[in-house]
Design a protein around this motif. Structure first.
Motif, PDB file in Angstrom:
ATOM      1  N   LYS A  18      33.711 -25.980  55.252  1.00 20.64           N
ATOM      2  CA  LYS A  18      33.469 -24.841  56.122  1.00 20.64           C
ATOM      3  C   LYS A  18      33.368 -23.596  55.270  1.00 20.64           C
ATOM      4  O   LYS A  18      33.528 -23.638  54.042  1.00 20.64           O
ATOM      5  CB  LYS A  18      34.591 -24.700  57.140  1.00 20.64           C
ATOM      6  CG  LYS A  18      35.973 -24.507  56.509  1.00 20.64           C
ATOM      7  CD  LYS A  18      37.051 -24.413  57.562  1.00 20.64           C
ATOM      8  CE  LYS A  18      38.422 -24.212  56.919  1.00 20.64           C
ATOM      9  NZ  LYS A  18      39.490 -24.078  57.925  1.00 20.64           N
ATOM     10  N   GLY A  19      33.088 -22.478  55.917  1.00 21.97           N
ATOM     11  CA  GLY A  19      32.968 -21.237  55.194  1.00 21.97           C
ATOM     12  C   GLY A  19      31.517 -20.861  54.934  1.00 21.97           C
ATOM     13  O   GLY A  19      30.577 -21.357  55.571  1.00 21.97           O
ATOM     14  N   LEU A  20      31.329 -19.980  53.976  1.00 19.92           N
ATOM     15  CA  LEU A  20      30.005 -19.444  53.656  1.00 19.92           C
ATOM     16  C   LEU A  20      29.293 -20.328  52.629  1.00 19.92           C
ATOM     17  O   LEU A  20      29.910 -20.798  51.673  1.00 19.92           O
ATOM     18  CB  LEU A  20      30.156 -18.026  53.097  1.00 19.92           C
ATOM     19  CG  LEU A  20      28.860 -17.325  52.664  1.00 19.92           C
ATOM     20  CD1 LEU A  20      27.957 -17.075  53.855  1.00 19.92           C
ATOM     21  CD2 LEU A  20      29.202 -16.013  51.952  1.00 19.92           C
ATOM     22  N   THR A  21      27.996 -20.565  52.854  1.00 22.66           N
ATOM     23  CA  THR A  21      27.169 -21.319  51.915  1.00 22.66           C
ATOM     24  C   THR A  21      26.187 -20.354  51.247  1.00 22.66           C
ATOM     25  O   THR A  21      25.436 -19.665  51.939  1.00 22.66           O
ATOM     26  CB  THR A  21      26.386 -22.430  52.625  1.00 22.66           C
ATOM     27  OG1 THR A  21      27.311 -23.334  53.225  1.00 22.66           O
ATOM     28  CG2 THR A  21      25.516 -23.192  51.640  1.00 22.66           C
ATOM     29  N   ILE A  22      26.193 -20.326  49.909  1.00 26.49           N
ATOM     30  CA  ILE A  22      25.286 -19.456  49.156  1.00 26.49           C
ATOM     31  C   ILE A  22      24.325 -20.345  48.366  1.00 26.49           C
ATOM     32  O   ILE A  22      24.748 -21.026  47.427  1.00 26.49           O
ATOM     33  CB  ILE A  22      26.064 -18.543  48.191  1.00 26.49           C
ATOM     34  CG1 ILE A  22      27.103 -17.712  48.950  1.00 26.49           C
ATOM     35  CG2 ILE A  22      25.110 -17.640  47.415  1.00 26.49           C
ATOM     36  CD1 ILE A  22      27.978 -16.842  48.044  1.00 26.49           C
ATOM     37  N   PRO A  23      23.024 -20.389  48.719  1.00 25.41           N
ATOM     38  CA  PRO A  23      22.059 -21.204  47.969  1.00 25.41           C
ATOM     39  C   PRO A  23      21.925 -20.683  46.534  1.00 25.41           C
ATOM     40  O   PRO A  23      21.890 -19.471  46.299  1.00 25.41           O
ATOM     41  CB  PRO A  23      20.753 -21.035  48.752  1.00 25.41           C
ATOM     42  CG  PRO A  23      21.173 -20.566  50.118  1.00 25.41           C
ATOM     43  CD  PRO A  23      22.400 -19.750  49.892  1.00 25.41           C
TER      44      PRO A  23
END
Length: 547
Positions: free
Chosen positions: A160-165
């Motif tokens: 979970k949380g933020l995904t940064i490509p």
């Protein structure tokens, strides 16, 4: 050499030398010069610069030095240079043991942030390095509970949380998964870092696209029209073709045989709004006089003896497109009024028909004859001449645009080499000199045929020498460039960047020609000079096609 990597490495070595001699400030200036160079230095150069910077700052600003060592180690590991990464890690540990932290308060958090952001903006083209540096920045900021770099398709339970490509590396996509700490400031800071990462990737993609355009520039107008032009006169002609293509008026192309009139007619068609329709060439000199009306305008079954079926004719066959009438000066005088009527009204009357038919066709005519003289002699209809001569484009002969010969030679060499399965053929500079100086009475067609013959007779990978040229071309040049001293008659120069067989053939040919010249063609004496038997000399002459 002008090799940017070699120059950058030399500067970094120079900077490191300043540090060894007690001049770290001068070394830092040199390293910053490398890092700020344009275009941006490759990752391995930037990593080496960070390592050198760490060494320069180790004795004065320990925290700053450790910061640079860590950045260099991250970069080396990301690009697979593990030995360099371990060496950098060793230097970092040596710095920690040699310089205790007490005298060095270290840089403030704002300074570190600016350094880290600058590093991120330079790493957008490498997903793993970008991920490692972003992970380190987030962890050092204390704004996240968990941070990890993973492949984009990985399925982590409970993630979970933020995904940064982060982009792709070796055809695999990577991303950074971050679980932020509670608090608005932590979330806002994390979002700001995500924007920096996204901007870094966009900047790297823009730089890559710019390099791609530099290596493979956008297709020029003449290339788009399948024309090879470099002289200003021809470029002006191409511009005139584009302007004429935007209209529907008749165009008359003039020029000597072989200059490429049909190519320019095709270019005009390709640049027009009719490019998706038919381009139909028709040579007026290849059809019997009694058949040209039927060929052009068509006929109905039974219109004349032998008309066993209906024929549309080339004008109707090109409906909606472009009809190219080549050698228009050879059209029979009795057929010219019918063509004039079609050009004026757009209507034709096929043989055997009683009602005219309207046909939408763009007409481009071409001739190598002097139409003004034909009109004066009564051999060409004056009204038709004026109707055709609305836009007149004269294509200059090849001898008046010699600067285009090298490009044409390379084009034909590649084209015929591919057709005849003869790869890696090259033209020697001496051979190209002969081709540029020749007058080319047959223009581009003659040049194309000469290159086709050279390719057909050459071995794959051969460097084509002057001895391979046709006799009339080989005998046309007797000049010696001013920057070369005349070679002695007993000297021969050959290229070594060609197959050995081609080089040996060149030397054998020159030696045999010299021996024959010195003995006035006496074979026994020439063979003795060459250390051959008479039969051996005969066989070599036969193989080399020496008369």
């Amino acid at each position: 050499m002008g090799d940017r990597r070699v120059i950058s490495r030399a500067k970094l070595l120079y900077a490191e030398g300043h540090g060894r001699t007690g001049q770290p400030a001068e070394g830092v200036s040199i390293v910053m010069e490398v890092l700020n160079s344009k275009p941006q230095p490759p990752i391995e150069i930037a990593a080496e610069a960070s390592r050198v910077m760490g060494g320069l700052l180790a004795s004065k600003e320990r925290s700053y030095a450790l910061h640079y060592y860590c950045r260099a180690e991250q970069a080396f590991r990301a690009i697979g240079r593990n030995a360099l990464a371990e060496a950098t890690e060793f230097e970092r540990r040596e710095t920690i043991s040699a310089h205790p932290p007490a005298p060095d308060p270290g840089p403030g958090i704002d300074t570190l942030w600016s350094e880290e952001v600058a590093a991120l903006m330079s790493s957008g083209g490498h997903a793993l390095l970008l991920g490692a540096q972003t992970k380190a920045l987030i962890e050092n900021s204390g704004i996240a509970e968990h941070v990890r770099v993973q492949q984009s398709n990985s399925q982590t339970p409970g993630s979970k949380g933020l995904t940064i490509p982060l982009g792709s590396h070796l055809n695999r996509a990577f991303e950074l998964r971050v679980e932020s700490k509670a608090g608005i400031s932590c979330v806002a800071t994390l979002q700001a870092i995500a924007r920096i990462v996204r901007s870094s990737i966009e900047l790297a993609n823009a730089r890559a696209a710019e390099r791609e355009r530099a290596f493979w520039p956008a297709q020029s107008i003449e290339q788009h029209l399948d024309l090879i032009c470099s002289s200003q006169r021809m470029l002006d002609l191409v511009a005139a073709v584009r302007r004429a293509a935007a209209t529907t008026v008749t165009v008359l192309l003039t020029g000597e045989t072989g200059v490429g009139k049909e190519l320019f007619a095709k270019a005009l068609h390709r640049a027009s709004a009719r490019s998706q329709h038919t381009f139909l060439p028709f040579n007026c000199s290849t059809v019997p006089r009694e058949m040209i009306d039927s060929q052009l305008f068509g006929h109905k079954r039974g219109a004349f003896t032998g008309a066993i079926g209906d024929s549309a004719g080339v004008i109707r066959a090109a409906a909606g497109g472009t009809l190219f009438l080549d050698e228009i000066g050879e059209m029979p005088l009795e057929s010219q009024p019918k063509l004039l009527r079609f050009l004026e009204s757009g209507e034709i009357l096929p043989l055997g028909e009683t009602r005219p038919q309207h046909v939408d066709v763009r007409v481009v005519a071409a001739t190598n004859a002097n139409l003004d003289q034909l009109v004066a002699e009564g051999r060409f209809c004056e009204d038709l001449y004026y109707r055709l001569n609305v836009i007149r484009l004269n294509i200059p002969p090849l001898r008046e645009r010699r600067e285009e010969i090298p490009a044409l030679v390379e084009h034909f060499l590649e084209q015929f080499g591919s057709e005849l399965h003869k790869p890696m053929l090259r033209i020697a500079d001496e051979t190209l000199e002969y081709l540029v100086l020749y007058r080319w009475p047959g223009n581009v067609r003659q040049l194309a045929n000469e290159i086709r013959r050279l390719v057909a007779m050459a071995e794959p990978g051969t460097v084509i020498m002057p001895a391979h040229l046709s006799e009339d071309i080989a005998q046309s040049s007797r000049t010696v460039p001013a920057h070369r001293s005349p070679r002695l008659f007993d000297e021969v120069v050959t290229r070594i960047d060609q197959p050995l067989s081609a080089a040996v053939e060149h030397v054998e040919r020159a030696a045999i020609q010299r021996a024959l010249a010195m003995t006035d063609g006496h074979l026994d004496e020439a063979a003795r000079l060459l250390g051959l038997s008479r039969k051996g000399l005969y066989l070599k002459r036969q193989r080399l096609n020496l008369g």
